[in-house]
Design a protein around this motif. Sequence first.
Motif, PDB file in Angstrom:
ATOM      1  N   UNK A  27     -14.286  15.122  -0.870  1.00  0.00           N
ATOM      2  CA  UNK A  27     -15.181  14.436  -1.791  1.00  0.00           C
ATOM      3  C   UNK A  27     -15.102  12.928  -1.591  1.00  0.00           C
ATOM      4  N   UNK A  28     -16.150  12.245  -2.069  1.00  0.00           N
ATOM      5  CA  UNK A  28     -16.255  10.805  -1.917  1.00  0.00           C
ATOM      6  C   UNK A  28     -15.647  10.115  -3.128  1.00  0.00           C
ATOM      7  N   UNK A  29     -14.848   9.086  -2.864  1.00  0.00           N
ATOM      8  CA  UNK A  29     -14.211   8.316  -3.920  1.00  0.00           C
ATOM      9  C   UNK A  29     -14.263   6.847  -3.546  1.00  0.00           C
ATOM     10  N   UNK A  86     -15.936  -3.174  -2.749  1.00  0.00           N
ATOM     11  CA  UNK A  86     -16.377  -1.801  -2.963  1.00  0.00           C
ATOM     12  C   UNK A  86     -16.459  -1.095  -1.625  1.00  0.00           C
ATOM     13  N   UNK A  87     -15.731   0.026  -1.494  1.00  0.00           N
ATOM     14  CA  UNK A  87     -15.747   0.836  -0.283  1.00  0.00           C
ATOM     15  C   UNK A  87     -15.794   2.300  -0.675  1.00  0.00           C
ATOM     16  N   UNK A  88     -16.335   3.085   0.213  1.00  0.00           N
ATOM     17  CA  UNK A  88     -16.454   4.522  -0.008  1.00  0.00           C
ATOM     18  C   UNK A  88     -15.502   5.226   0.946  1.00  0.00           C
ATOM     19  N   UNK A 129     -13.469   8.762  -8.805  1.00  0.00           N
ATOM     20  CA  UNK A 129     -14.369   9.750  -8.231  1.00  0.00           C
ATOM     21  C   UNK A 129     -15.811   9.296  -8.360  1.00  0.00           C
ATOM     22  N   UNK A 130     -16.604   9.463  -7.284  1.00  0.00           N
ATOM     23  CA  UNK A 130     -18.007   9.040  -7.274  1.00  0.00           C
ATOM     24  C   UNK A 130     -18.893  10.255  -7.526  1.00  0.00           C
TER      25      UNK A 130
END
Length: 666
Positions: A9-11, A64-66, A100-101
């Motif tokens: 998952x993306x965070x 901000x980074x993914x 969590x995004x």
Amino acid sequence: MTALVRIGELVTVDEVSEAIDAKVARAPGEFVPSEEQDSTPVEGSPGIDDPMAAEEVSIPSPAFSVYEVVTYDLTSNTYRLKTIIGVEIFRTVSKKNVVKMDGHFDKAAIAALAEHHEHFRASLGEHEPVPVTEAESEAEAEAQRRTDIMRQHCAKVDPISKRQAMAKLKVGPTIFHKIKRIYRLNPDWRAQIAGKDGRRPGEKRIDPDVDAIITAVFDSHRINYGANDAEALDEIQLQCQKINKRPPSRTTVWRRWHALSERDRLKSTDGPEAAQAKFGNYPTPTVEEFYPGRIHDIDHTPLDCHALSPTGDPLGRAFLTLVRDRDTQGIMGFALLFGAPKRASISAAVHMALCPKTALLAKFGLSHLHWPLYGKPVQYVVDHGSDLMAESFRVACDHEDIKHIPRLRPESGGGVERGLGILNRSFVQTLDGATASATKKGPGYKPHKKAVYTLERLTELIIVWICKFNNKKGRKDQLSPNQRFERKYGLHDGVIIPPPTVSDPGRFVIDILEGREVTVARNGVVTRELVYKFGPFSKMVGEKIYIKIDPNNLHRIWGLHKDHWHPLWLVNPHTEPLTLAEQKMILKARREDTDADNKRLDAQEQLNIIKAKGKKEAKAIQKAQEDVAQVERMGHFGPPQAPSEPDDAKPTTPMPIIIAELDEDI
């Protein structure tokens, strides 16, 4: 982060908090940056031990980074992340700084779910009741048909005749009367299903009116503690006589009584409260609610081993504070300190129990050992000691929604008592310098002379023993405390389930410590004859503030300002003691030093002598002056001074002229 995170998952990362955790001084058990992060101090930057280091740390601007979640480490409570934009970079981040995004996908998920329910019928969950499949057999269909025809025949309004009923049933008179008799005894269609000869299930040979009397008498006369069959039999016989029915036998009544459930029988004799106490239902415990980490027990005991100072001097027995989890039956944390148990012991043990053990094991060179237990409990169960019942401990638990439960009886703390006993008897008493809990050695046995371990070495030995104890399998489920913990938390089927933790372990243990109100002085914050820097209280001279004191480190206290605890450092740390015990000994020695008192008393005695001498001299002078004045008044020997020379004669004031005629007195 409260939402569950899955692998892949993306965070994103709270970079500000991560930078603070990476640079500010770290306590044992807190997050330690991985090898990918730049943890080397820059030349000229403040050191970790510098008291002002926290104030000089520069915090970078938020970026901000993914990232994509690669894996999760339960023992250190950290995530392994990988960038998905630009150069592929891996990093290890603390769980509390990962966000969590999923906010951008809420609407799409709701729309997809609505479409799914529109095209597909929802299936029942695993915990929903499953309906019985209604598949009728030929016997059931025939039983229902016979019951419908017999209902029409026995109806009070416009019934069908016997001939019509027999025609519809297609039976003769004998079978017809049998079907009718069964219907009158039990009008349910299931009673008409063909079976063996004899009474159907639930069918009674006794008269229905008599059976109703028996049931009513059980409710009216066979009740309370003195209930007996004789009273019930007499009442049943009386009621049957009134309706002209034959009373049942004693055996029939006995069978009817035991046909009732055990709960109903107990309710009749002992009351509904007794029945509820024995047969009442309780909510079925679930893994999510009760396992593991639900209840932590805390207790103290003297360590059955003498310790030495680094210089080899005997120091006696330290006190061991233990935190044990009831569900996993494992040890969460401990504290080993000299002196009587106090709130500092509780805070040290609780801090170890709340934090991962990665940094602690690395500090002692034990990273190869396994101790994953940590986390926030639902409640602490303690005895009635003054330290464990302290108001500061209860307030700290309330702030974190942790229940503080005192034991109702000593037996309720048997688990932690047994854990302390196992640790002392099976391990500590085997060391050099050990002594039994209840000493049974001869008068010549001196364990302090056989002691070889320092407090630090004893701490390391206890850590190793706990790692061994927490990996020992139980007899019933064949699982160790660590395995019970890891069955619930960690990485399961791609889903990351971290254990619950407090918002800030440091703040939680500070809340436990002893607190007091002090007035800010002109030279700083003063308490226990020690002067601390102002911190944020420089403009609050003369005002009262609330502080927290760690008895094991007086070089730093905490002051409460705007809902935050601010560290206040000692002005002269090199000349002042480190612990509260040292400061108390210094103050006690000063009180017991009689040299200054003797000098003070000598000066007081001399002061009294001089005062008395001065009074005596002053009185003598006063007497002499009075004699001179008396001589002048009486004029026995002329004037007290010699007459002055003519040249020095001073003009005298002429006497007033008195006219006799005008003065009646003269």
